[in-house]
Design a protein around this motif. Sequence first.
Motif, short mmCIF file in Angstrom:
data_model
loop_
_atom_site.label_atom_id
_atom_site.label_comp_id
_atom_site.label_asym_id
_atom_site.label_seq_id
_atom_site.Cartn_x
_atom_site.Cartn_y
_atom_site.Cartn_z
N PHE A 1 35.69 -13.16 -6.01
CA PHE A 1 34.82 -12.82 -5.06
C PHE A 1 34.29 -13.62 -4.22
CE2 PHE A 1 32.48 -13.72 -8.87
CZ PHE A 1 31.23 -14.49 -8.35
N GLN A 2 33.52 -13.31 -3.14
CA GLN A 2 32.88 -14.24 -2.22
C GLN A 2 31.37 -14.11 -2.56
OE1 GLN A 2 34.66 -13.55 1.50
NE2 GLN A 2 35.78 -15.32 1.45
N ALA A 3 30.81 -15.01 -2.22
CA ALA A 3 29.14 -14.96 -2.45
C ALA A 3 28.45 -15.80 -1.31
CB ALA A 3 28.71 -15.24 -3.88
N VAL A 4 27.54 -15.56 -0.93
CA VAL A 4 26.54 -16.13 0.12
C VAL A 4 25.12 -16.57 -0.48
CG1 VAL A 4 25.76 -16.13 2.30
CG2 VAL A 4 27.85 -15.22 2.07
N GLY A 5 24.60 -17.94 -0.23
CA GLY A 5 23.30 -18.17 -0.68
C GLY A 5 23.12 -19.47 -0.52
N LEU A 6 21.92 -19.99 -1.36
CA LEU A 6 21.59 -21.18 -1.06
C LEU A 6 22.14 -22.20 -2.21
CD1 LEU A 6 17.78 -20.45 -0.58
CD2 LEU A 6 19.29 -21.10 0.89
N VAL A 7 22.27 -23.50 -2.03
CA VAL A 7 22.81 -24.55 -2.84
C VAL A 7 21.66 -25.26 -3.26
CG1 VAL A 7 23.85 -25.97 -1.23
CG2 VAL A 7 24.73 -25.87 -3.45
N TRP A 8 21.75 -25.99 -4.61
CA TRP A 8 20.79 -26.70 -5.22
C TRP A 8 21.70 -28.05 -5.86
CZ3 TRP A 8 20.10 -28.48 -10.11
CH2 TRP A 8 18.80 -29.44 -10.16
N SER A 9 21.45 -28.98 -5.94
CA SER A 9 22.17 -30.14 -6.69
C SER A 9 21.10 -31.02 -7.00
CB SER A 9 23.10 -30.84 -5.70
OG SER A 9 24.04 -31.38 -6.57
N GLY A 10 21.15 -31.52 -8.42
CA GLY A 10 20.29 -32.53 -9.13
C GLY A 10 20.41 -32.64 -10.57
N THR A 11 19.37 -33.46 -10.91
CA THR A 11 19.56 -33.77 -12.31
C THR A 11 19.09 -32.65 -13.43
OG1 THR A 11 17.46 -34.75 -12.64
CG2 THR A 11 19.43 -36.22 -11.83
N PHE A 12 19.46 -32.52 -14.66
CA PHE A 12 18.80 -31.73 -15.39
C PHE A 12 17.39 -31.81 -15.55
CE2 PHE A 12 23.34 -32.46 -17.01
CZ PHE A 12 23.65 -31.13 -16.92
N ALA A 13 16.71 -33.32 -15.63
CA ALA A 13 15.48 -33.17 -15.32
C ALA A 13 14.63 -32.29 -14.22
CB ALA A 13 14.91 -34.64 -15.37
N GLU A 14 15.48 -32.51 -12.93
CA GLU A 14 14.93 -31.79 -11.92
C GLU A 14 14.98 -30.53 -12.05
OE1 GLU A 14 15.94 -35.28 -8.40
OE2 GLU A 14 17.48 -34.03 -9.12
N ALA A 15 16.01 -30.01 -12.63
CA ALA A 15 16.20 -28.51 -12.89
C ALA A 15 15.15 -28.10 -13.80
CB ALA A 15 17.62 -28.10 -13.41
N GLU A 16 14.77 -28.79 -14.77
CA GLU A 16 13.88 -28.48 -15.89
C GLU A 16 12.44 -28.41 -15.19
OE1 GLU A 16 12.52 -27.35 -19.40
OE2 GLU A 16 14.57 -27.90 -19.01
N ALA A 17 12.37 -29.31 -14.09
CA ALA A 17 10.94 -29.29 -13.32
C ALA A 17 10.71 -28.22 -12.28
CB ALA A 17 10.89 -30.53 -12.77
N GLY A 18 11.72 -27.49 -12.36
CA GLY A 18 11.57 -26.15 -11.39
C GLY A 18 12.15 -26.05 -10.05
N GLY A 19 13.13 -27.11 -9.99
CA GLY A 19 13.87 -27.25 -8.66
C GLY A 19 14.96 -25.91 -8.38
N ILE A 20 15.52 -25.55 -9.44
CA ILE A 20 16.19 -24.15 -9.09
C ILE A 20 15.35 -23.05 -9.14
CG2 ILE A 20 17.86 -22.78 -10.38
CD1 ILE A 20 19.13 -25.12 -11.44
N ARG A 21 14.18 -22.93 -9.68
CA ARG A 21 13.37 -21.72 -9.70
C ARG A 21 12.95 -21.55 -8.27
NH1 ARG A 21 11.25 -20.23 -14.76
NH2 ARG A 21 12.09 -21.59 -16.49
N ALA A 22 12.68 -22.88 -7.47
CA ALA A 22 12.21 -22.72 -6.06
C ALA A 22 13.24 -22.22 -5.41
CB ALA A 22 11.79 -24.32 -5.83
N VAL A 23 14.44 -22.59 -5.42
CA VAL A 23 15.47 -22.33 -4.55
C VAL A 23 15.60 -20.65 -4.76
CG1 VAL A 23 18.08 -22.28 -4.24
CG2 VAL A 23 16.69 -24.22 -4.41
N ILE A 24 15.63 -20.18 -5.94
CA ILE A 24 15.54 -18.90 -6.42
C ILE A 24 14.81 -17.82 -5.49
CG2 ILE A 24 15.60 -16.79 -8.14
CD1 ILE A 24 16.59 -19.06 -9.96
N ALA A 25 13.41 -18.43 -5.51
CA ALA A 25 12.34 -17.66 -4.73
C ALA A 25 12.68 -17.68 -3.49
CB ALA A 25 11.11 -18.51 -5.09
N ILE A 26 13.13 -18.74 -2.78
CA ILE A 26 13.64 -18.68 -1.40
C ILE A 26 14.64 -17.64 -0.93
CG2 ILE A 26 14.67 -20.27 0.81
CD1 ILE A 26 12.99 -22.75 -0.70
#
Length: 161
Positions: free
Chosen positions: A14-39
């Motif tokens: 399949f193909q999918a469209v959306g936003l990309v986030w890249s970072g460390t596990f610590a940045e992910a734990e601090a909410g980096g991905i959650r913010a991208v999901i909200a956007i």
Amino acid sequence: MQKNEAMLVTKQGFQAVGLVWSGTFAEAEAGGIRAVIAIMQKRLPEIAHVLHPDILLGLSYMNVEGGFTHYAVVEVEQVERIPAGMTIVTLPTLTYAKCEHKKGQHIDTSYSNIFAWIEEQGYTLHKGDVDHFEQYPMQQDPYDADPEFMIMIPVETPPSV
């Protein structure tokens, strides 16, 4: 003791469209991905030809030293145009070990359980493409400390005799 029923499923490419986030596990734990999901939830109407508007996919690629790349995307029937700041990702047909993580369960235990099930069944992890992905209800609050989602881990099955 937490139980997670696992099963094997094949998902067509399949193909999918959306936003990309890249970072460390610590940045992910601090909410980096959650913010991208909200956007992504707010920007969903910008994407054309969405197949399952009620399902948000979180695709994880372990391709960054000390971290990973995460795509918050929706599956699309076709790509007509990609909204500003978004990207397209394509996955091939793969076989996945799949299990549901329910409210009240521990996320790390859900992952431990599915990896144990994969090993018990004699499957090996698929190399390349996506490392794993999660399917979230689109309307779920990304900041919910007790989320529900489906875990999908690509595997190789032994050749049939």
